[in-house]
Design a protein around this motif. Structure first.
Motif, PDB file in Angstrom:
ATOM      1  N   GLN A 166      52.339  71.891   8.061  1.00 53.93           N
ATOM      2  CA  GLN A 166      51.329  71.279   7.138  1.00 53.93           C
ATOM      3  C   GLN A 166      50.139  71.410   7.791  1.00 53.93           C
ATOM      4  O   GLN A 166      48.939  71.023   6.966  1.00 53.93           O
ATOM      5  N   ARG A 167      49.938  71.317   8.985  1.00 53.21           N
ATOM      6  CA  ARG A 167      48.615  71.029   9.766  1.00 53.21           C
ATOM      7  C   ARG A 167      47.824  72.462   9.439  1.00 53.21           C
ATOM      8  O   ARG A 167      46.647  72.379   9.314  1.00 53.21           O
ATOM      9  N   VAL A 168      48.710  73.595   9.376  1.00 52.49           N
ATOM     10  CA  VAL A 168      47.810  74.968   9.257  1.00 52.49           C
ATOM     11  C   VAL A 168      47.509  74.841   7.771  1.00 52.49           C
ATOM     12  O   VAL A 168      46.376  75.302   7.489  1.00 52.49           O
ATOM     13  N   GLU A 169      48.296  74.594   7.017  1.00 54.30           N
ATOM     14  CA  GLU A 169      47.932  74.515   5.405  1.00 54.30           C
ATOM     15  C   GLU A 169      46.713  73.553   5.354  1.00 54.30           C
ATOM     16  O   GLU A 169      45.967  73.900   4.639  1.00 54.30           O
ATOM     17  N   GLY A 170      46.744  72.202   5.777  1.00 59.65           N
ATOM     18  CA  GLY A 170      45.664  71.302   5.539  1.00 59.65           C
ATOM     19  C   GLY A 170      44.346  71.941   6.373  1.00 59.65           C
ATOM     20  O   GLY A 170      43.300  71.900   5.543  1.00 59.65           O
ATOM     21  N   TYR A 171      44.419  72.480   7.424  1.00 57.41           N
ATOM     22  CA  TYR A 171      43.297  73.108   8.230  1.00 57.41           C
ATOM     23  C   TYR A 171      42.693  74.336   7.076  1.00 57.41           C
ATOM     24  O   TYR A 171      41.371  74.388   6.817  1.00 57.41           O
ATOM     25  N   LEU A 172      43.421  75.292   6.639  1.00 57.16           N
ATOM     26  CA  LEU A 172      42.903  76.154   6.002  1.00 57.16           C
ATOM     27  C   LEU A 172      42.275  75.589   4.651  1.00 57.16           C
ATOM     28  O   LEU A 172      41.199  75.966   3.929  1.00 57.16           O
ATOM     29  N   ALA A 173      43.144  74.744   3.797  1.00 52.05           N
ATOM     30  CA  ALA A 173      42.820  74.179   2.789  1.00 52.05           C
ATOM     31  C   ALA A 173      41.356  73.487   2.696  1.00 52.05           C
ATOM     32  O   ALA A 173      40.449  73.677   1.803  1.00 52.05           O
ATOM     33  N   TRP A 174      41.252  72.642   3.788  1.00 50.39           N
ATOM     34  CA  TRP A 174      39.930  71.900   3.751  1.00 50.39           C
ATOM     35  C   TRP A 174      38.814  72.712   4.103  1.00 50.39           C
ATOM     36  O   TRP A 174      37.589  72.527   3.688  1.00 50.39           O
ATOM     37  N   LYS A 175      39.084  73.750   5.089  1.00 53.64           N
ATOM     38  CA  LYS A 175      37.950  74.715   5.457  1.00 53.64           C
ATOM     39  C   LYS A 175      37.460  75.493   4.165  1.00 53.64           C
ATOM     40  O   LYS A 175      36.220  75.638   4.052  1.00 53.64           O
ATOM     41  N   PHE A 176      38.134  75.991   3.244  1.00 56.38           N
ATOM     42  CA  PHE A 176      37.854  76.593   2.332  1.00 56.38           C
ATOM     43  C   PHE A 176      37.841  76.002   0.842  1.00 56.38           C
ATOM     44  O   PHE A 176      37.694  76.686  -0.208  1.00 56.38           O
ATOM     45  N   GLY A 177      37.869  74.638   0.929  1.00 57.13           N
ATOM     46  CA  GLY A 177      37.414  73.877  -0.104  1.00 57.13           C
ATOM     47  C   GLY A 177      38.739  73.889  -1.213  1.00 57.13           C
ATOM     48  O   GLY A 177      38.414  73.599  -2.625  1.00 57.13           O
ATOM     49  N   LEU A 178      39.925  74.033  -0.780  1.00 60.06           N
ATOM     50  CA  LEU A 178      41.042  74.227  -1.683  1.00 60.06           C
ATOM     51  C   LEU A 178      42.110  73.300  -1.372  1.00 60.06           C
ATOM     52  O   LEU A 178      43.212  73.139  -1.761  1.00 60.06           O
ATOM     53  N   GLN A 179      41.798  72.064  -0.975  1.00 62.75           N
ATOM     54  CA  GLN A 179      42.489  70.888  -0.520  1.00 62.75           C
ATOM     55  C   GLN A 179      42.964  70.306  -2.036  1.00 62.75           C
ATOM     56  O   GLN A 179      44.214  69.720  -2.082  1.00 62.75           O
ATOM     57  N   ALA A 180      42.446  70.407  -3.128  1.00 65.51           N
ATOM     58  CA  ALA A 180      42.950  69.710  -4.312  1.00 65.51           C
ATOM     59  C   ALA A 180      44.121  70.619  -4.467  1.00 65.51           C
ATOM     60  O   ALA A 180      44.837  69.860  -5.510  1.00 65.51           O
ATOM     61  N   ASN A 181      44.319  71.754  -4.224  1.00 63.94           N
ATOM     62  CA  ASN A 181      45.516  72.515  -4.549  1.00 63.94           C
ATOM     63  C   ASN A 181      46.828  72.092  -3.871  1.00 63.94           C
ATOM     64  O   ASN A 181      48.085  72.459  -4.233  1.00 63.94           O
ATOM     65  N   LEU A 182      46.581  71.437  -2.889  1.00 65.83           N
ATOM     66  CA  LEU A 182      47.789  71.004  -2.182  1.00 65.83           C
ATOM     67  C   LEU A 182      48.649  69.840  -2.836  1.00 65.83           C
ATOM     68  O   LEU A 182      48.049  69.268  -3.733  1.00 65.83           O
ATOM     69  N   PRO A 183      50.190  70.022  -2.778  1.00 63.64           N
ATOM     70  CA  PRO A 183      50.785  68.917  -3.737  1.00 63.64           C
ATOM     71  C   PRO A 183      50.492  67.481  -3.387  1.00 63.64           C
ATOM     72  O   PRO A 183      50.168  67.003  -2.213  1.00 63.64           O
ATOM     73  N   SER A 184      50.974  66.711  -4.256  1.00 66.48           N
ATOM     74  CA  SER A 184      50.696  65.286  -4.002  1.00 66.48           C
ATOM     75  C   SER A 184      51.922  64.878  -2.763  1.00 66.48           C
ATOM     76  O   SER A 184      53.038  65.664  -3.018  1.00 66.48           O
ATOM     77  N   GLY A 185      51.739  64.326  -2.019  1.00 68.74           N
ATOM     78  CA  GLY A 185      52.691  63.865  -0.945  1.00 68.74           C
ATOM     79  C   GLY A 185      52.371  64.943   0.189  1.00 68.74           C
ATOM     80  O   GLY A 185      53.080  64.408   1.376  1.00 68.74           O
ATOM     81  N   THR A 224      45.442  85.686  -8.517  1.00 70.14           N
ATOM     82  CA  THR A 224      44.192  86.279  -8.655  1.00 70.14           C
ATOM     83  C   THR A 224      43.005  84.805  -8.389  1.00 70.14           C
ATOM     84  O   THR A 224      41.818  84.943  -8.573  1.00 70.14           O
ATOM     85  N   ASP A 225      43.543  83.903  -8.077  1.00 69.13           N
ATOM     86  CA  ASP A 225      42.602  82.702  -7.596  1.00 69.13           C
ATOM     87  C   ASP A 225      42.920  82.510  -6.245  1.00 69.13           C
ATOM     88  O   ASP A 225      43.862  82.847  -5.670  1.00 69.13           O
ATOM     89  N   TRP A 226      41.940  82.117  -5.480  1.00 70.84           N
ATOM     90  CA  TRP A 226      41.882  81.624  -4.095  1.00 70.84           C
ATOM     91  C   TRP A 226      43.098  80.914  -3.713  1.00 70.84           C
ATOM     92  O   TRP A 226      43.394  79.713  -4.664  1.00 70.84           O
ATOM     93  N   ARG A 227      43.913  81.108  -2.915  1.00 67.56           N
ATOM     94  CA  ARG A 227      45.077  80.216  -2.553  1.00 67.56           C
ATOM     95  C   ARG A 227      45.378  80.386  -0.976  1.00 67.56           C
ATOM     96  O   ARG A 227      44.888  81.195  -0.244  1.00 67.56           O
ATOM     97  N   VAL A 228      45.812  79.498  -0.501  1.00 70.34           N
ATOM     98  CA  VAL A 228      46.360  79.317   1.000  1.00 70.34           C
ATOM     99  C   VAL A 228      48.041  79.541   0.968  1.00 70.34           C
ATOM    100  O   VAL A 228      48.774  78.914   0.318  1.00 70.34           O
TER     101      VAL A 228
END
Length: 298
Positions: free
Chosen positions: A269-288, A198-202
């Motif tokens: 991981q590039r697809v995940e990073g692209y989507l996360a940064w585009k939609f302001g969700l990069q803080a949700n990515l795991p450490s590492g 129910t929160d925005w997710r990649v």
């Protein structure tokens, strides 16, 4: 903006600049012609070479199957989405089902649009029947947010892409997620192991030989090593519902990147990073995660 071989509009007094982003070519000097009306001016520019631009899904080459972006959604808020243009090389036709369409949701996330689906029959998108034909492996990434609560029965964003007929519910009223993405057997993803929907997710669904997975924000939430990929090719693969269980997605989806074949870890991981940064969700990515602190570039 202009692109190679493309066109645009200028008016008297505009200042024009020419820039070339090279993905793999070395640095060098190139001649770039710019034509306005009947007048052509040649520019000599120096390219910076590789590493000068952000990575985008088209950099996957032949591994990119479908790319649905918010930038291609037409109309203001609540405009019917009769089709969602594909930005991938295949130019796949994605149409609304009719009898009431999904709608544009303006300023849905990070200033970008999304497609809103109310969880009702005929308010989803359909893939052409031949789209999944011949596929042996695939992974589909999407940015979405469900309506309701974590135990509100909902439909899947990516539905009926496999051959299991018992239905897909995402989630069920027990909080579990049920998906048969690219598979002949439905997988049960426990509510205890997943993040909220129910929160925005990649998110990403993956069906490779002996490797079925569900990811949220770059973290593998569920995996099965007994997977045999099996793809639905009868024209009933959907975005926003699973007709086998009459479950319809209620919520919003902002972007979908569907890939063909097996991605390397770095490509995923590039697809995940692209989507996360585009939609302001990069803080949700795991450490590492290699793109936790910087968007992917090439």
């Amino acid at each position: 903006p202009f692109v190679d071989g493309g066109s645009g509009t200028v008016v008297l007094g505009d200042t024009l600049s020419v820039r070339e982003n090279a993905s793999s070519a070395p640095a060098g000097v190139v001649n770039v012609p710019l034509t306005i009306g009947t007048n052509t001016q040649n520019f000599t520019i120096t390219t910076a070479g590789a590493g000068t631009r952000d990575w985008v899904p088209s950099d996957l080459g032949a591994k990119l199957g479908l790319w649905l972006r918010p930038e291609t959604l037409s109309g203001a808020n609540a405009t019917a989405v009769t089709s969602w243009p594909d930005s991938g090389a295949g130019n796949v036709t994605i149409n609304g089902a009719g009898n009431g369409y999904p709608e544009v949701l303006a300023n849905a996330i990070n200033g970008l649009k999304a497609v809103y689906m109310p969880g009702a029959p005929q308010r989803y998108l359909s893939l052409p029947g031949s789209y999944l034909s011949g596929r042996t492996s695939g992974a589909t990434f999407y940015v979405s947010k469900h309506n309701g609560t974590e135990t509100t029965t909902n439909g899947p964003i990516i539905g009926d892409w496999g051959t299991d007929g018992s239905g897909e519910i995402f989630p069920f009223n027990n909080g579990n997620l049920y998906s048969a993405y690219g598979n002949g057997v439905r997988n049960n993803i426990s509510s205890a192991s997943r993040k909220t929907v129910t929160d925005w997710r990649v998110s990403a669904l993956q069906s490779y030989p002996s490797d079925w997975r569900f990811y949220q924000d770059g973290t593998s939430i569920f995996s099965s090593g007994s997977n045999t990929p099996s793809w639905r090719t009868d024209g009933n693969a959907r975005i926003g519902c699973a007709t086998t269980s009459s479950s319809y997605f209620a919520g919003a989806v902002a972007e979908i990147v569907d890939t063909v074949g097996v991605l390397s870890t770095a490509e995923r991981q590039r697809v995940e990073g692209y989507l996360a940064w585009k939609f302001g969700l990069q803080a949700n990515l795991p450490s590492g995660h290699p793109h936790k602190s910087a968007r992917p570039t090439i």
